[in-house]
Design a protein around this motif. Structure first.
Motif, mmCIF file in Angstrom:
data_model
loop_
_atom_site.group_PDB
_atom_site.id
_atom_site.type_symbol
_atom_site.label_atom_id
_atom_site.label_comp_id
_atom_site.label_asym_id
_atom_site.label_seq_id
_atom_site.Cartn_x
_atom_site.Cartn_y
_atom_site.Cartn_z
ATOM 1 N N LEU A 36 46.561 48.157 30.912
ATOM 2 C CA LEU A 36 46.118 46.914 30.280
ATOM 3 C C LEU A 36 46.769 46.740 28.917
ATOM 4 O O LEU A 36 47.166 45.632 28.545
ATOM 5 C CB LEU A 36 44.597 46.921 30.159
ATOM 6 C CG LEU A 36 43.938 45.668 29.581
ATOM 7 C CD1 LEU A 36 44.250 44.448 30.433
ATOM 8 C CD2 LEU A 36 42.428 45.874 29.464
ATOM 9 N N ARG A 41 40.114 45.242 23.966
ATOM 10 C CA ARG A 41 39.272 45.017 25.138
ATOM 11 C C ARG A 41 38.683 46.355 25.587
ATOM 12 O O ARG A 41 39.380 47.195 26.150
ATOM 13 C CB ARG A 41 40.060 44.366 26.273
ATOM 14 C CG ARG A 41 40.636 43.028 25.881
ATOM 15 C CD ARG A 41 41.139 42.226 27.049
ATOM 16 N NE ARG A 41 41.632 40.925 26.592
ATOM 17 C CZ ARG A 41 41.689 39.832 27.340
ATOM 18 N NH1 ARG A 41 41.307 39.883 28.606
ATOM 19 N NH2 ARG A 41 42.129 38.696 26.834
ATOM 20 N N ILE A 65 46.275 44.925 37.685
ATOM 21 C CA ILE A 65 45.480 43.968 36.910
ATOM 22 C C ILE A 65 45.151 42.805 37.848
ATOM 23 O O ILE A 65 46.021 42.001 38.195
ATOM 24 C CB ILE A 65 46.242 43.474 35.672
ATOM 25 C CG1 ILE A 65 46.574 44.661 34.754
ATOM 26 C CG2 ILE A 65 45.420 42.430 34.913
ATOM 27 C CD1 ILE A 65 47.392 44.287 33.527
ATOM 28 N N GLU A 66 43.908 42.745 38.267
ATOM 29 C CA GLU A 66 43.507 41.733 39.246
ATOM 30 C C GLU A 66 43.405 40.337 38.627
ATOM 31 O O GLU A 66 43.780 39.340 39.250
ATOM 32 C CB GLU A 66 42.159 42.117 39.861
ATOM 33 C CG GLU A 66 42.146 43.472 40.554
ATOM 34 C CD GLU A 66 42.989 43.495 41.819
ATOM 35 O OE1 GLU A 66 43.422 42.414 42.292
ATOM 36 O OE2 GLU A 66 43.228 44.594 42.346
ATOM 37 N N ARG A 67 42.892 40.291 37.416
ATOM 38 C CA ARG A 67 42.756 39.004 36.729
ATOM 39 C C ARG A 67 42.585 39.261 35.240
ATOM 40 O O ARG A 67 41.834 40.156 34.848
ATOM 41 C CB ARG A 67 41.568 38.205 37.268
ATOM 42 C CG ARG A 67 41.450 36.786 36.703
ATOM 43 C CD ARG A 67 40.249 36.066 37.287
ATOM 44 N NE ARG A 67 40.098 34.726 36.755
ATOM 45 C CZ ARG A 67 40.640 33.639 37.274
ATOM 46 N NH1 ARG A 67 41.367 33.743 38.386
ATOM 47 N NH2 ARG A 67 40.452 32.450 36.734
ATOM 48 N N ALA A 68 43.267 38.474 34.409
ATOM 49 C CA ALA A 68 43.176 38.611 32.963
ATOM 50 C C ALA A 68 42.953 37.237 32.344
ATOM 51 O O ALA A 68 43.805 36.349 32.470
ATOM 52 C CB ALA A 68 44.439 39.251 32.399
ATOM 53 N N ARG A 70 41.111 34.985 28.797
ATOM 54 C CA ARG A 70 41.236 35.017 27.341
ATOM 55 C C ARG A 70 40.408 36.136 26.728
ATOM 56 O O ARG A 70 40.773 36.688 25.691
ATOM 57 C CB ARG A 70 40.795 33.674 26.747
ATOM 58 C CG ARG A 70 41.762 32.518 27.037
ATOM 59 C CD ARG A 70 41.312 31.262 26.320
ATOM 60 N NE ARG A 70 39.958 30.875 26.750
ATOM 61 C CZ ARG A 70 39.250 29.906 26.170
ATOM 62 N NH1 ARG A 70 39.742 29.259 25.112
ATOM 63 N NH2 ARG A 70 38.052 29.590 26.636
ATOM 64 N N SER A 73 39.181 41.050 31.304
ATOM 65 C CA SER A 73 40.187 41.483 32.279
ATOM 66 C C SER A 73 39.522 42.336 33.348
ATOM 67 O O SER A 73 38.636 43.141 33.050
ATOM 68 C CB SER A 73 41.292 42.303 31.592
ATOM 69 O OG SER A 73 41.980 41.531 30.637
ATOM 70 N N HIS A 74 39.960 42.158 34.595
ATOM 71 C CA HIS A 74 39.448 42.937 35.722
ATOM 72 C C HIS A 74 40.600 43.730 36.320
ATOM 73 O O HIS A 74 41.648 43.170 36.651
ATOM 74 C CB HIS A 74 38.844 42.010 36.787
ATOM 75 C CG HIS A 74 37.733 41.157 36.266
ATOM 76 N ND1 HIS A 74 36.430 41.593 36.201
ATOM 77 C CD2 HIS A 74 37.738 39.887 35.778
ATOM 78 C CE1 HIS A 74 35.667 40.636 35.706
ATOM 79 N NE2 HIS A 74 36.431 39.595 35.434
ATOM 80 N N LEU A 75 40.393 45.050 36.454
ATOM 81 C CA LEU A 75 41.437 45.927 36.986
ATOM 82 C C LEU A 75 40.915 46.752 38.148
ATOM 83 O O LEU A 75 39.705 47.007 38.245
ATOM 84 C CB LEU A 75 41.954 46.876 35.901
ATOM 85 C CG LEU A 75 42.952 46.305 34.882
ATOM 86 C CD1 LEU A 75 42.260 45.435 33.846
ATOM 87 C CD2 LEU A 75 43.727 47.429 34.196
ATOM 88 N N THR A 92 35.913 46.462 34.388
ATOM 89 C CA THR A 92 35.960 45.221 33.635
ATOM 90 C C THR A 92 36.120 45.562 32.158
ATOM 91 O O THR A 92 35.405 46.411 31.632
ATOM 92 C CB THR A 92 34.672 44.399 33.829
ATOM 93 O OG1 THR A 92 34.536 44.078 35.221
ATOM 94 C CG2 THR A 92 34.719 43.112 33.027
#
Length: 207
Positions: A36, A41, A65-68, A70, A73-75, A92
């Motif tokens: 990340l 974070r 990194i599944e989704r980032a 503002r 972030s989800h990994l 998360t």
């Protein structure tokens, strides 16, 4: 390569026929944090599924990194040996938010100071336990106790990067109800959740 981390865990970190889950979780979480690359974070939730024992062999961790967004972030991460999945993890991460809703209702239970208690011999512990010092004052594992209530002190014997779930270092309540040592494994661990209550003691003795 990008998102891929290789390594091997020494037998001194084993528990039974496989590596201790806390070390595996710590390796997965650190790999996620490095991938990340956003120290602002912090990890807010972390779950590991232990699919198979991790042996003394080359291990490969792959992070995605599944989704980032503002602020969040989800990994996900997976640890493989010989092309087979041994651990699956998700986490998360999020930045801190300013809020006036700050409180702490936790109170340390009454307990004798660790200096007044005897350390548990290494022979009583699994291999990884030799890296830590345990001192019980209430409840003893494998004693056949009527109630699963345990309390004690725990500290590392040398400097370590501790995984977020220190609770995995402590014996679970099931061990008190058993009358003899036997294999007690975990299929999954959820960190930062309501599993154990921990209070920390500074070197000066303050809690």
């Amino acid at each position: 390569g990008e998102g891929r981390y290789a390594g091997q865990i020494a037998p001194r970190w084993f528990q039974g026929r496989g590596a201790y889950g806390g070390v595996l979780g710590g390796a997965l979480l650190r790999s996620m944090m490095r991938e990340l690359g956003a120290p602002e974070r912090s990890p807010r939730s972390f779950t590991v599924h232990f699919c198979a024992p991790v042996a003394e062999a080359e291990s490969l961790i792959t992070v995605r990194i599944e989704r980032a967004g503002r602020q969040v972030s989800h990994l996900s991460a997976r640890l493989e040996q010989g092309g087979q999945v041994a651990c699956l993890a998700s986490a998360t991460f999020a930045v801190s938010r300013d809020t006036s809703l700050v409180f702490s209702h936790a109170r340390r239970p009454e307990a004798p100071p660790p200096e007044d208690l005897t350390a548990i011999p290494d022979a009583f512990l699994p291999a990884f336990g030799a890296h830590f010092e345990y001192r019980w004052f209430r409840g003893v594992p494998f004693s056949g106790a009527a109630e699963a209530d345990m309390g004690g002190w725990l500290r590392p014997r040398h400097c370590l990067w501790w995984p977020s779930f220190r609770g995995s270092l402590w014996f679970g309540g099931r061990s008190l109800r058993r009358e003899k040592d036997s294999r007690i494994g975990a299929a999954a661990v959820r960190a930062l959740g309501p599993c154990h209550e921990f209070h920390f003691r500074s070197p000066g003795g303050d809690i």
